[in-house]
Write an enzyme that holds these catalytic residues in place. Structure first.
Site, PDB file in Angstrom:
ATOM      1  N   ALA A  10      41.759  51.005  16.759  1.00  0.00           N
ATOM      2  CA  ALA A  10      42.931  51.862  16.469  1.00  0.00           C
ATOM      3  C   ALA A  10      43.917  51.813  17.628  1.00  0.00           C
ATOM      4  O   ALA A  10      44.565  52.802  17.953  1.00  0.00           O
ATOM      5  CB  ALA A  10      42.472  53.293  16.199  1.00  0.00           C
ATOM      6  N   ASP A  33      37.466  53.190  15.459  1.00  0.00           N
ATOM      7  CA  ASP A  33      37.521  52.818  16.876  1.00  0.00           C
ATOM      8  C   ASP A  33      36.311  53.451  17.563  1.00  0.00           C
ATOM      9  O   ASP A  33      35.724  54.408  17.046  1.00  0.00           O
ATOM     10  CB  ASP A  33      38.829  53.331  17.515  1.00  0.00           C
ATOM     11  CG  ASP A  33      39.194  52.570  18.781  1.00  0.00           C
ATOM     12  OD1 ASP A  33      40.119  51.736  18.730  1.00  0.00           O
ATOM     13  OD2 ASP A  33      38.537  52.794  19.833  1.00  0.00           O
ATOM     14  N   ARG A  82      42.717  41.228  28.581  1.00  0.00           N
ATOM     15  CA  ARG A  82      42.312  40.652  29.863  1.00  0.00           C
ATOM     16  C   ARG A  82      42.862  41.508  30.992  1.00  0.00           C
ATOM     17  O   ARG A  82      44.054  41.772  31.045  1.00  0.00           O
ATOM     18  CB  ARG A  82      42.849  39.225  29.958  1.00  0.00           C
ATOM     19  CG  ARG A  82      42.328  38.473  31.147  1.00  0.00           C
ATOM     20  CD  ARG A  82      42.383  36.994  30.840  1.00  0.00           C
ATOM     21  NE  ARG A  82      42.388  36.192  32.029  1.00  0.00           N
ATOM     22  CZ  ARG A  82      42.529  34.875  32.020  1.00  0.00           C
ATOM     23  NH1 ARG A  82      42.689  34.246  30.872  1.00  0.00           N
ATOM     24  NH2 ARG A  82      42.505  34.199  33.126  1.00  0.00           N
ATOM     25  N   ARG A  88      38.794  34.134  32.124  1.00  0.00           N
ATOM     26  CA  ARG A  88      38.879  33.835  30.698  1.00  0.00           C
ATOM     27  C   ARG A  88      37.480  33.897  30.069  1.00  0.00           C
ATOM     28  O   ARG A  88      37.291  34.385  28.964  1.00  0.00           O
ATOM     29  CB  ARG A  88      39.492  32.438  30.559  1.00  0.00           C
ATOM     30  CG  ARG A  88      39.563  31.899  29.166  1.00  0.00           C
ATOM     31  CD  ARG A  88      40.125  30.482  29.213  1.00  0.00           C
ATOM     32  NE  ARG A  88      39.621  29.695  28.113  1.00  0.00           N
ATOM     33  CZ  ARG A  88      38.453  29.081  28.103  1.00  0.00           C
ATOM     34  NH1 ARG A  88      37.630  29.189  29.114  1.00  0.00           N
ATOM     35  NH2 ARG A  88      38.095  28.363  27.058  1.00  0.00           N
ATOM     36  N   VAL A 118      41.925  39.341  14.101  1.00  0.00           N
ATOM     37  CA  VAL A 118      43.134  39.362  14.936  1.00  0.00           C
ATOM     38  C   VAL A 118      42.766  39.276  16.423  1.00  0.00           C
ATOM     39  O   VAL A 118      43.529  38.771  17.240  1.00  0.00           O
ATOM     40  CB  VAL A 118      43.951  40.656  14.663  1.00  0.00           C
ATOM     41  CG1 VAL A 118      45.188  40.721  15.535  1.00  0.00           C
ATOM     42  CG2 VAL A 118      44.355  40.743  13.193  1.00  0.00           C
ATOM     43  N   ASN A 120      41.595  38.419  20.091  1.00  0.00           N
ATOM     44  CA  ASN A 120      41.645  37.163  20.836  1.00  0.00           C
ATOM     45  C   ASN A 120      40.419  36.985  21.736  1.00  0.00           C
ATOM     46  O   ASN A 120      39.793  37.969  22.082  1.00  0.00           O
ATOM     47  CB  ASN A 120      42.915  37.147  21.699  1.00  0.00           C
ATOM     48  CG  ASN A 120      44.100  36.650  20.901  1.00  0.00           C
ATOM     49  OD1 ASN A 120      43.987  35.700  20.141  1.00  0.00           O
ATOM     50  ND2 ASN A 120      45.241  37.309  21.058  1.00  0.00           N
ATOM     51  N   HIS A 175      46.215  28.888  18.229  1.00  0.00           N
ATOM     52  CA  HIS A 175      47.192  29.950  18.457  1.00  0.00           C
ATOM     53  C   HIS A 175      47.912  29.715  19.785  1.00  0.00           C
ATOM     54  O   HIS A 175      47.310  29.271  20.750  1.00  0.00           O
ATOM     55  CB  HIS A 175      46.448  31.277  18.495  1.00  0.00           C
ATOM     56  CG  HIS A 175      47.331  32.468  18.527  1.00  0.00           C
ATOM     57  ND1 HIS A 175      48.592  32.480  18.015  1.00  0.00           N
ATOM     58  CD2 HIS A 175      47.118  33.713  19.002  1.00  0.00           C
ATOM     59  CE1 HIS A 175      49.108  33.678  18.173  1.00  0.00           C
ATOM     60  NE2 HIS A 175      48.247  34.444  18.779  1.00  0.00           N
TER      61      HIS A 175
END
Ligand code: APR
Length: 311
Positions: A10, A33, A82, A88, A118, A120, A175
Protein backbone atom coordinates in the site's frame (compact mmCIF):
# COMPACT_ATOMS: atom_id res chain seq x y z
CA UNK A 1 -18.71 -4.67 -8.31
CA UNK A 2 -18.69 -8.20 -9.68
CA UNK A 3 -14.88 -8.25 -10.06
CA UNK A 4 -12.24 -8.07 -7.36
CA UNK A 5 -8.62 -6.98 -7.38
CA UNK A 6 -6.10 -7.10 -4.58
CA UNK A 7 -3.11 -4.78 -4.52
CA UNK A 8 -0.21 -5.99 -2.38
CA UNK A 9 1.91 -3.14 -1.02
CA UNK A 10 0.00 0.00 0.00
CA UNK A 11 2.91 2.32 -0.78
CA UNK A 12 3.07 4.88 -3.55
CA UNK A 13 2.48 2.60 -6.54
CA UNK A 14 0.02 0.30 -4.73
CA UNK A 15 -2.18 3.04 -3.28
CA UNK A 16 -2.25 4.94 -6.58
CA UNK A 17 -3.19 1.75 -8.46
CA UNK A 18 -6.00 1.14 -5.95
CA UNK A 19 -7.27 4.67 -6.49
CA UNK A 20 -7.30 4.32 -10.28
CA UNK A 21 -8.98 0.86 -10.19
CA UNK A 22 -11.73 2.22 -7.93
CA UNK A 23 -12.23 5.53 -9.74
CA UNK A 24 -12.56 3.71 -13.07
CA UNK A 25 -15.11 1.42 -11.36
CA UNK A 26 -13.27 -1.63 -12.66
CA UNK A 27 -13.69 -3.73 -9.52
CA UNK A 28 -13.75 -3.80 -5.73
CA UNK A 29 -10.25 -3.33 -4.34
CA UNK A 30 -8.42 -4.83 -1.36
CA UNK A 31 -5.15 -3.19 -0.29
CA UNK A 32 -2.71 -5.34 1.71
CA UNK A 33 0.51 -4.29 3.42
CA UNK A 34 2.64 -5.49 6.32
CA UNK A 35 2.50 -2.11 8.05
CA UNK A 36 -0.43 -2.06 10.46
CA UNK A 37 -2.98 0.65 9.81
CA UNK A 38 -1.59 1.86 6.48
CA UNK A 39 -3.71 -0.24 4.09
CA UNK A 40 -6.76 0.27 6.33
CA UNK A 41 -6.17 4.03 6.52
CA UNK A 42 -5.58 4.52 2.80
CA UNK A 43 -8.60 2.33 1.95
CA UNK A 44 -10.83 4.36 4.27
CA UNK A 45 -9.52 7.61 2.79
CA UNK A 46 -10.30 6.34 -0.74
CA UNK A 47 -13.74 5.19 0.42
CA UNK A 48 -14.46 8.68 1.75
CA UNK A 49 -13.45 10.18 -1.63
CA UNK A 50 -15.93 7.92 -3.46
CA UNK A 51 -19.04 10.15 -3.07
CA UNK A 52 -17.13 13.04 -4.66
CA UNK A 53 -15.47 10.92 -7.35
CA UNK A 54 -18.81 9.22 -8.00
CA UNK A 55 -17.96 5.55 -7.88
CA UNK A 56 -19.34 2.57 -6.00
CA UNK A 57 -16.25 0.38 -5.90
CA UNK A 58 -15.62 -0.93 -2.39
CA UNK A 59 -12.09 -0.33 -1.14
CA UNK A 60 -10.83 -2.11 1.97
CA UNK A 61 -7.47 -2.56 3.64
CA UNK A 62 -5.92 -5.42 5.58
CA UNK A 63 -2.71 -6.89 6.96
CA UNK A 64 -3.92 -10.45 6.26
CA UNK A 65 -4.59 -12.33 3.06
CA UNK A 66 -8.04 -13.69 3.97
CA UNK A 67 -9.44 -10.39 2.68
CA UNK A 68 -7.95 -11.10 -0.76
CA UNK A 69 -9.84 -14.36 -1.20
CA UNK A 70 -11.21 -15.00 -4.68
CA UNK A 71 -9.49 -12.08 -6.41
CA UNK A 72 -9.62 -11.99 -10.21
CA UNK A 73 -6.45 -9.90 -10.37
CA UNK A 74 -3.59 -9.40 -7.92
CA UNK A 75 -1.18 -6.53 -8.51
CA UNK A 76 2.03 -7.01 -6.52
CA UNK A 77 4.01 -3.88 -5.62
CA UNK A 78 5.43 -5.09 -2.29
CA UNK A 79 9.13 -4.64 -1.81
CA UNK A 80 11.79 -2.40 -0.40
CA UNK A 81 13.48 0.34 -2.39
CA UNK A 82 17.26 0.34 -2.71
CA UNK A 83 18.68 2.21 0.27
CA UNK A 84 22.10 3.89 0.46
CA UNK A 85 24.78 1.28 1.07
CA UNK A 86 22.57 -1.55 -0.19
CA UNK A 87 24.04 -3.51 -3.08
CA UNK A 88 22.03 -4.66 -6.07
CA UNK A 89 22.40 -8.22 -4.78
CA UNK A 90 21.06 -7.25 -1.33
CA UNK A 91 18.02 -5.70 -3.01
CA UNK A 92 17.59 -8.73 -5.23
CA UNK A 93 17.61 -11.26 -2.39
CA UNK A 94 15.47 -9.11 -0.05
CA UNK A 95 12.78 -8.51 -2.66
CA UNK A 96 12.90 -12.15 -3.83
CA UNK A 97 12.18 -13.18 -0.23
CA UNK A 98 9.28 -10.73 0.02
CA UNK A 99 7.88 -11.88 -3.34
CA UNK A 100 8.03 -15.52 -2.25
CA UNK A 101 6.09 -14.86 0.99
CA UNK A 102 3.53 -12.71 -0.78
CA UNK A 103 2.90 -15.09 -3.69
CA UNK A 104 2.50 -18.12 -1.41
CA UNK A 105 -0.37 -16.34 0.35
CA UNK A 106 -1.86 -14.91 -2.82
CA UNK A 107 -1.92 -18.31 -4.56
CA UNK A 108 -3.53 -19.92 -1.50
CA UNK A 109 -6.45 -17.48 -1.35
CA UNK A 110 -6.87 -16.69 -5.07
CA UNK A 111 -5.88 -19.80 -7.04
CA UNK A 112 -7.54 -18.49 -10.21
CA UNK A 113 -6.06 -14.97 -10.14
CA UNK A 114 -3.96 -13.30 -12.81
CA UNK A 115 -0.82 -11.84 -11.26
CA UNK A 116 0.56 -8.50 -12.41
CA UNK A 117 4.05 -8.05 -10.99
CA UNK A 118 5.36 -4.51 -10.46
CA UNK A 119 8.08 -4.96 -7.80
CA UNK A 120 11.66 -4.52 -8.97
CA UNK A 121 13.93 -5.93 -10.21
CA UNK A 122 10.93 -6.78 -12.35
CA UNK A 123 12.12 -9.56 -14.63
CA UNK A 124 13.61 -11.52 -11.71
CA UNK A 125 10.49 -11.03 -9.55
CA UNK A 126 8.33 -12.49 -12.33
CA UNK A 127 10.37 -15.71 -12.21
CA UNK A 128 9.82 -15.99 -8.45
CA UNK A 129 6.09 -15.36 -8.84
CA UNK A 130 5.71 -18.00 -11.56
CA UNK A 131 7.66 -20.62 -9.64
CA UNK A 132 6.10 -20.03 -6.22
CA UNK A 133 2.50 -19.72 -7.47
CA UNK A 134 2.67 -22.77 -9.72
CA UNK A 135 0.26 -20.83 -11.97
CA UNK A 136 0.32 -21.38 -15.73
CA UNK A 137 2.45 -18.84 -17.60
CA UNK A 138 -0.58 -17.03 -19.05
CA UNK A 139 -1.55 -15.87 -15.56
CA UNK A 140 1.79 -14.35 -14.49
CA UNK A 141 3.00 -11.16 -16.16
CA UNK A 142 5.22 -8.21 -15.40
CA UNK A 143 4.51 -4.52 -15.85
CA UNK A 144 7.37 -2.76 -17.61
CA UNK A 145 6.71 -2.27 -21.31
CA UNK A 146 3.46 -0.35 -20.83
CA UNK A 147 5.35 2.12 -18.63
CA UNK A 148 8.37 2.36 -20.93
CA UNK A 149 6.17 2.86 -23.98
CA UNK A 150 4.00 5.45 -22.16
CA UNK A 151 7.16 7.40 -21.37
CA UNK A 152 8.30 7.15 -25.00
CA UNK A 153 4.82 8.26 -26.17
CA UNK A 154 4.85 11.24 -23.81
CA UNK A 155 8.24 12.34 -25.18
CA UNK A 156 7.13 11.84 -28.83
CA UNK A 157 4.02 13.97 -28.18
CA UNK A 158 6.14 16.68 -26.53
CA UNK A 159 8.63 16.62 -29.43
CA UNK A 160 5.96 17.06 -32.12
CA UNK A 161 3.47 19.05 -30.05
CA UNK A 162 0.67 16.57 -30.84
CA UNK A 163 -1.91 14.77 -28.72
CA UNK A 164 -0.57 11.82 -26.74
CA UNK A 165 -3.65 9.98 -27.99
CA UNK A 166 -2.20 9.99 -31.52
CA UNK A 167 0.96 8.24 -30.39
CA UNK A 168 1.84 4.56 -30.28
CA UNK A 169 5.17 3.17 -29.19
CA UNK A 170 6.58 -0.28 -29.61
CA UNK A 171 9.05 -1.46 -26.97
CA UNK A 172 10.60 -4.90 -26.41
CA UNK A 173 13.06 -6.36 -23.93
CA UNK A 174 13.85 -5.87 -20.25
CA UNK A 175 12.82 -2.87 -18.16
CA UNK A 176 14.65 0.48 -18.25
CA UNK A 177 18.29 0.34 -19.33
CA UNK A 178 17.87 -2.81 -21.37
CA UNK A 179 14.61 -1.97 -23.11
CA UNK A 180 14.56 -2.20 -26.91
CA UNK A 181 12.46 0.53 -28.54
CA UNK A 182 11.47 -0.07 -32.15
CA UNK A 183 11.08 3.37 -33.78
CA UNK A 184 9.91 1.92 -37.13
CA UNK A 185 6.81 0.54 -35.34
CA UNK A 186 6.32 3.66 -33.20
CA UNK A 187 3.79 5.94 -34.82
CA UNK A 188 1.90 9.22 -34.71
CA UNK A 189 -1.57 8.90 -36.26
CA UNK A 190 -0.26 5.78 -38.04
CA UNK A 191 2.84 7.51 -39.45
CA UNK A 192 6.15 5.93 -38.32
CA UNK A 193 8.11 8.43 -36.23
CA UNK A 194 11.10 7.77 -38.49
CA UNK A 195 9.19 9.88 -41.09
CA UNK A 196 8.58 12.73 -38.65
CA UNK A 197 11.56 13.03 -36.31
CA UNK A 198 15.28 13.07 -37.16
CA UNK A 199 17.43 10.04 -36.30
CA UNK A 200 19.37 12.16 -33.84
CA UNK A 201 16.26 13.34 -31.97
CA UNK A 202 14.77 9.83 -31.95
CA UNK A 203 17.99 8.58 -30.32
CA UNK A 204 17.70 11.32 -27.70
CA UNK A 205 14.06 10.40 -26.94
CA UNK A 206 14.95 6.71 -26.71
CA UNK A 207 17.79 7.51 -24.30
CA UNK A 208 15.50 9.63 -22.14
CA UNK A 209 12.92 6.81 -22.11
CA UNK A 210 15.45 4.15 -21.08
CA UNK A 211 16.59 6.51 -18.34
CA UNK A 212 13.01 7.47 -17.41
CA UNK A 213 12.96 5.87 -13.96
CA UNK A 214 16.30 7.41 -12.97
CA UNK A 215 15.22 10.86 -14.21
CA UNK A 216 12.27 10.81 -11.78
CA UNK A 217 14.37 9.46 -8.89
CA UNK A 218 16.83 12.29 -9.53
CA UNK A 219 14.04 14.85 -9.17
CA UNK A 220 12.20 13.28 -6.23
CA UNK A 221 15.45 12.54 -4.36
CA UNK A 222 13.69 10.03 -2.13
CA UNK A 223 11.34 7.53 -3.71
CA UNK A 224 10.69 6.60 -7.31
CA UNK A 225 8.02 7.14 -9.94
CA UNK A 226 4.53 6.00 -9.06
CA UNK A 227 1.81 7.77 -11.05
CA UNK A 228 2.81 6.32 -14.42
CA UNK A 229 3.73 2.87 -13.03
CA UNK A 230 0.31 2.66 -11.34
CA UNK A 231 -1.47 3.77 -14.54
CA UNK A 232 0.43 1.13 -16.51
CA UNK A 233 -0.49 -1.70 -14.12
CA UNK A 234 -4.13 -0.60 -14.17
CA UNK A 235 -4.23 -0.53 -17.99
CA UNK A 236 -3.15 -4.19 -17.94
CA UNK A 237 -5.74 -5.02 -15.25
CA UNK A 238 -8.49 -3.24 -17.20
CA UNK A 239 -7.78 -5.18 -20.38
CA UNK A 240 -8.09 -8.45 -18.42
CA UNK A 241 -11.11 -7.48 -16.27
CA UNK A 242 -13.07 -6.21 -19.29
CA UNK A 243 -11.70 -8.87 -21.66
CA UNK A 244 -10.69 -6.03 -23.98
CA UNK A 245 -7.92 -8.02 -25.70
CA UNK A 246 -5.61 -5.02 -25.92
CA UNK A 247 -2.15 -5.58 -27.37
CA UNK A 248 0.24 -4.34 -24.70
CA UNK A 249 3.96 -4.84 -24.13
CA UNK A 250 4.30 -7.02 -21.02
CA UNK A 251 7.01 -9.18 -19.47
CA UNK A 252 5.94 -12.78 -20.09
CA UNK A 253 7.66 -16.17 -20.04
CA UNK A 254 8.97 -16.87 -23.51
CA UNK A 255 9.33 -20.43 -24.71
CA UNK A 256 10.99 -20.04 -28.08
CA UNK A 257 9.26 -16.86 -29.25
CA UNK A 258 11.78 -14.34 -30.58
CA UNK A 259 14.38 -17.13 -30.26
CA UNK A 260 14.35 -16.82 -26.43
CA UNK A 261 13.45 -19.54 -23.92
CA UNK A 262 12.71 -19.75 -20.19
CA UNK A 263 13.00 -16.02 -19.59
CA UNK A 264 10.53 -13.27 -18.78
CA UNK A 265 11.02 -10.65 -21.49
CA UNK A 266 8.89 -7.73 -22.58
CA UNK A 267 7.01 -8.49 -25.80
CA UNK A 268 3.65 -7.43 -27.23
CA UNK A 269 0.88 -9.70 -25.95
CA UNK A 270 -2.90 -9.84 -26.11
CA UNK A 271 -4.45 -9.40 -22.65
CA UNK A 272 -7.97 -10.74 -22.13
CA UNK A 273 -10.12 -12.57 -19.60
CA UNK A 274 -7.74 -15.52 -19.37
CA UNK A 275 -4.65 -13.33 -18.99
CA UNK A 276 -1.94 -13.50 -21.63
CA UNK A 277 -3.89 -14.90 -24.59
CA UNK A 278 -1.26 -14.55 -27.32
CA UNK A 279 2.33 -13.48 -27.80
CA UNK A 280 2.55 -11.31 -30.91
CA UNK A 281 5.69 -12.16 -32.85
CA UNK A 282 7.06 -9.84 -35.50
CA UNK A 283 10.03 -10.17 -37.81
CA UNK A 284 12.99 -8.20 -36.42
CA UNK A 285 15.93 -6.83 -38.35
CA UNK A 286 19.32 -8.29 -37.51
CA UNK A 287 20.26 -5.21 -35.50
CA UNK A 288 16.97 -5.26 -33.54
CA UNK A 289 17.32 -8.99 -32.78
CA UNK A 290 20.90 -8.41 -31.59
CA UNK A 291 19.73 -5.67 -29.19
CA UNK A 292 16.93 -7.90 -27.93
CA UNK A 293 19.41 -10.74 -27.38
CA UNK A 294 21.64 -8.40 -25.35
CA UNK A 295 18.62 -7.42 -23.26
CA UNK A 296 17.78 -11.12 -22.74
CA UNK A 297 21.38 -11.78 -21.66
CA UNK A 298 21.09 -9.06 -19.01
CA UNK A 299 17.83 -10.58 -17.70
CA UNK A 300 19.39 -14.07 -17.72
CA UNK A 301 22.33 -12.84 -15.61
CA UNK A 302 19.92 -11.19 -13.16
CA UNK A 303 17.86 -14.37 -12.77
CA UNK A 304 20.95 -16.55 -12.36
CA UNK A 305 22.36 -14.19 -9.72
CA UNK A 306 19.06 -14.32 -7.87
CA UNK A 307 18.99 -18.12 -7.94
CA UNK A 308 22.51 -18.21 -6.45
CA UNK A 309 21.58 -15.69 -3.75
CA UNK A 310 18.36 -17.41 -2.72
CA UNK A 311 19.66 -21.00 -2.75
N1 APR B 1 4.07 -7.74 2.30
C1 APR B 1 3.26 -6.70 2.00
N2 APR B 1 3.73 -5.46 1.78
C2 APR B 1 5.03 -5.26 1.92
C3 APR B 1 5.94 -6.30 2.24
C4 APR B 1 5.40 -7.59 2.44
N3 APR B 1 6.16 -8.64 2.76
N4 APR B 1 7.19 -5.78 2.28
C5 APR B 1 7.09 -4.47 2.01
N5 APR B 1 5.79 -4.15 1.77
C6 APR B 1 5.20 -2.85 1.47
C7 APR B 1 5.84 -1.71 2.23
O1 APR B 1 5.38 -1.66 3.57
C8 APR B 1 5.41 -0.51 1.42
O2 APR B 1 4.20 0.06 1.89
O3 APR B 1 5.41 -2.51 0.11
C9 APR B 1 5.18 -1.10 0.02
C10 APR B 1 6.12 -0.52 -1.03
O4 APR B 1 5.77 0.81 -1.20
P1 APR B 1 6.83 1.98 -1.48
O5 APR B 1 8.01 1.79 -0.61
O6 APR B 1 6.07 3.26 -1.45
O7 APR B 1 7.34 1.67 -2.96
P2 APR B 1 6.62 2.05 -4.33
O8 APR B 1 7.13 3.36 -4.80
O9 APR B 1 5.16 1.86 -4.21
O10 APR B 1 7.25 0.94 -5.30
C11 APR B 1 6.88 -0.42 -5.14
O11 APR B 1 7.21 -0.94 -7.45
O12 APR B 1 8.00 0.31 -9.22
C12 APR B 1 8.32 -0.65 -8.27
O13 APR B 1 10.68 -0.31 -7.85
C13 APR B 1 9.39 -0.18 -7.31
O14 APR B 1 9.77 -2.33 -6.31
C14 APR B 1 9.15 -1.07 -6.13
C15 APR B 1 7.63 -1.27 -6.16
Amino acid sequence: MDKKATVIGAGNVGATAAQRLAEKELCDVVLIDIIEGVPQGKALDLTEAAPIEKHDAKVSGSNGYEASEGSDIVIITAGVPRKPGMSRDDLLSTNAGIMKNVVEQVAKYSPEAKLIIVSNPLDAMCHVALEVSGFPKNRVMGMAGVLDSARFRAFIAMELNVSVENTHAFVLGGHGDTMVPLPRFSTVAGIPITELISRERIDALVKRTANGGAEIVGLLKSGSAFYAPASAAVEMAESILKDKKKILPCAVLLEGEYGISDLFIGVPVKLGASGVEQVIEIELTEAEQATLNRSADAVRTLVEDMKKLTK
